[in-house]
Design an enzyme around this catalytic site. Structure first.
Site, PDB file in Angstrom:
ATOM      1  CG  ASP A  43      66.132  22.122  99.679  1.00  0.00           C
ATOM      2  OD1 ASP A  43      65.793  21.571  98.611  1.00  0.00           O
ATOM      3  OD2 ASP A  43      65.933  23.324  99.910  1.00  0.00           O
ATOM      4  CG  HIS A  79      62.662  19.781  99.417  1.00  0.00           C
ATOM      5  ND1 HIS A  79      62.822  21.122  99.122  1.00  0.00           N
ATOM      6  CD2 HIS A  79      62.142  19.743 100.683  1.00  0.00           C
ATOM      7  CE1 HIS A  79      62.421  21.846 100.156  1.00  0.00           C
ATOM      8  NE2 HIS A  79      62.018  21.035 101.104  1.00  0.00           N
TER       9      HIS A  79
END
Length: 552
Positions: free
Chosen positions: A303, A337
């Site tokens: 993430d 991310h």
């Protein structure tokens, strides 16, 4: 329609009252005392040299013995003796939750492997924090609250055994990984697309159970979905003078490192590793903290990598503690991310943050600012320079105020809400000396019609990307001395409902079209200077006027 126009006019007056009236795109002056020549100071912890070995408290490094009590007893004894070092020597050390104590440096020797048990009964359900809101969580493998002078150092590895906690979609794994996961146990969803580690996790997911501690809810109410309450690997709440150095943190159940409402934090030479499919597998989440130094770290996560937060929506605004006075330098980020991220939970604000000399390789986005209506909060005085990026999946530089909400279509007529405490703001951002080789979009800026992304200054950019620059609902943006090596026939510049923009010294690959599209009747005062774009390559749509663009 008249009512919408009245709302727009009133909102514009409010916004403009907070902004500089300069029209050259330059950022407004700030009253911050910090700059590249005057960085915030971060205090370091100090420890006595007295050392306690966890083996003297009965610990066994055989990979089978549960050493929870031995490690916690050693930490407590050191704390009671005015502090010092608690040594975890080379070996395979299995443990349940560890609670840090003031004045203690937990030191992992080379080849010390500290792994947390998959026996969920060892973790109590506690009141924790999820995206800035009170929630039920399992106790973190490592935690500390209201502590001073603490550290985790050495060259060892801390493993959160996160695969035992996380459900995962079939599409996130290779065929072999999926077969191995299914063979290891657990449960499969009715449609065969999701693996769950336990019945409690499956129940929580399928019933869409909330983990938030809303009024009338007690911790006991979550027992039937306990396994779903994945903990962050390390949570430090209201702590002061923290050092994390040299250690590898990996395989976290949820976020990896989460300092919360803490001050004077140093993370140096830390390695953080998670599988790329690890949802919520963030690397470092700094939430409502001040005086933070993150340097020489390596992150490869599922993430956001290095993320700035300060609480979510009303709870974050009530807390009212910004993340501020932060230095981030010489870090390497692989998958994730975003490389450096602000938001989306930034309701308490973020300011005076300095990021330099970092490399992002293969992240979805490079520099990422994200928020949405309802957050509120002000993100300001962020300084970023000397960043290298390669193989970025989406945008190299990204500002978006529609996180997890459906953005309007191009030129869509919208009902514009008034500006309130729930309206987020992003302003006074300085970005310079950026190299990016690979990405869908070089620069993407999307504000709200009631609150523009504003006063952003970027210079010395070298971007090899599919599409160049997209700007919507923004004001006072300067992009100076940028090489845009685009790979598609999309417009070099796409501008919609934006004003007071300055593009100076842009260069581009002349083999691609250098078209400019301007949309919206309220797009105005767009200055293009020292850039070989002619008016014949420009088009105006949805009420945009040719007079909106000036060439110098």
């Amino acid at each position: 329609m008249k009512q919408k126009r009245k709302v727009w006019i009133a909102t514009s007056i409010y916004v403009l009252s907070m902004l500089s009236t300069r029209v050259d795109g330059q950022t407004q002056p700030t009253n911050s005392p910090y700059n590249w020549d005057n960085l915030p100071e971060i205090q370091q912890p100090m420890f006595r040299k007295d050392t306690l070995d966890i083996r003297d408290f009965g610990a066994k490094g055989d990979g089978m013995t549960l050493n929870t009590k031995s490690i916690n007893d050693a930490i407590a004894a050191s704390n009671q003796n005015d502090g010092g070092v608690v040594l975890i020597p080379a070996g395979y050390w299995l443990s349940g939750p560890i609670e840090l104590k003031s004045n203690v440096n937990l030191h992992l020797d080379d080849n010390a492997f500290l792994q947390f048990t998959t026996d969920f009964d060892q973790y109590q359900i506690v009141e924790g924090n999820y995206e800035g809101k009170p929630s039920a969580r399992n106790q973190s493998p490592i935690s500390g609250r209201n502590l001073k002078n603490i550290a985790i150092t050495g060259k060892g590895t801390i493993d959160g055994n996160g695969d035992a906690w996380r459900m995962v979609g079939k599409g996130a794994l290779t065929e072999r990984e999926w077969r191995d996961k299914v063979a290891a146990g657990g449960l499969i969803s009715d449609d065969g697309k999701t693996w769950f580690p336990s019945e409690k996790t499956k129940r929580a997911h399928e019933e869409k159970r909330s983990v938030l501690l809303t009024e009338g809810k007690t911790l006991a109410d979550f027992e039937d979905i306990k396994d779903y309450l994945r903990p962050n690997l390390l949570v430090l709440t209201n702590c002061e003078k923290v050092l994390l150095e040299g250690v590898t943190f990996q395989n976290s159940p949820a976020w990896n490192l989460h300092p919360l409402m803490s001050q004077h934090i140093t993370m140096r030479d830390v390695k953080i590793k998670n599988p790329d499919y690890a949802q919520n597998g963030d690397g470092i989440d700094i939430e409502s903290c001040s005086n933070v130094l993150i340097e020489d770290c390596i992150l490869d996560v599922g993430d956001d990598a290095i993320c700035i937060k300060s609480g979510k929506d009303e709870e974050g605004r009530k807390r009212g503690i910004p993340t501020e006075k932060v230095i981030i330098r010489r870090n390497k980020v692989y998958l994730g991310h975003g490389g450096f991220v602000v938001g989306s939970e930034m309701s308490g604000g973020a300011r005076d943050i300095f990021v330099e000399d970092c490399t992002f390789m293969g992240t979805d986005k490079g520099i990422r600012f994200k928020t949405t209506r309802g957050r509120g909060g002000i993100v300001e005085n962020i300084h970023i320079r000397h960043i290298n990026m390669s193989d970025i999946v989406d945008e190299a530089i990204f500002f978006d105020m529609y996180y997890w909400t459906k953005p309007p279509e191009a030129n869509e007529i919208q009902e514009i809400p008034p500006v309130t405490v729930e309206t987020p703001q992003i302003r006074n951002i300085f970005i310079e000396n950026i190299n990016c080789n690979g990405g869908k979009v070089g620069i993407f800026v999307r504000g709200l019609p009631e609150m523009a992304v504003q006063h952003i200054h970027m210079k010395n950019l070298n971007l090899t990307v599919n599409k160049g620059i997209e700007i919507k609902d923004a004001q006072h943006i300067t992009i100076e001395n940028a090489m845009l090596n685009t790979q598609t026939e999309a417009p070099l510049l796409y501008i919609e409902s934006a004003k007071d923009l300055a593009f100076k010294g842009l260069q581009f690959d002349k083999k691609q079209p250098q078209t400019v599209e301007v949309h919206g009747s309220n797009s105005s005062n767009i200055v293009i200077k020292n850039t070989p774009i002619d008016r014949g390559s420009m088009s105006f749509h949805h009420g945009a006027s040719k007079e909106a663009v000036q060439f110098n």
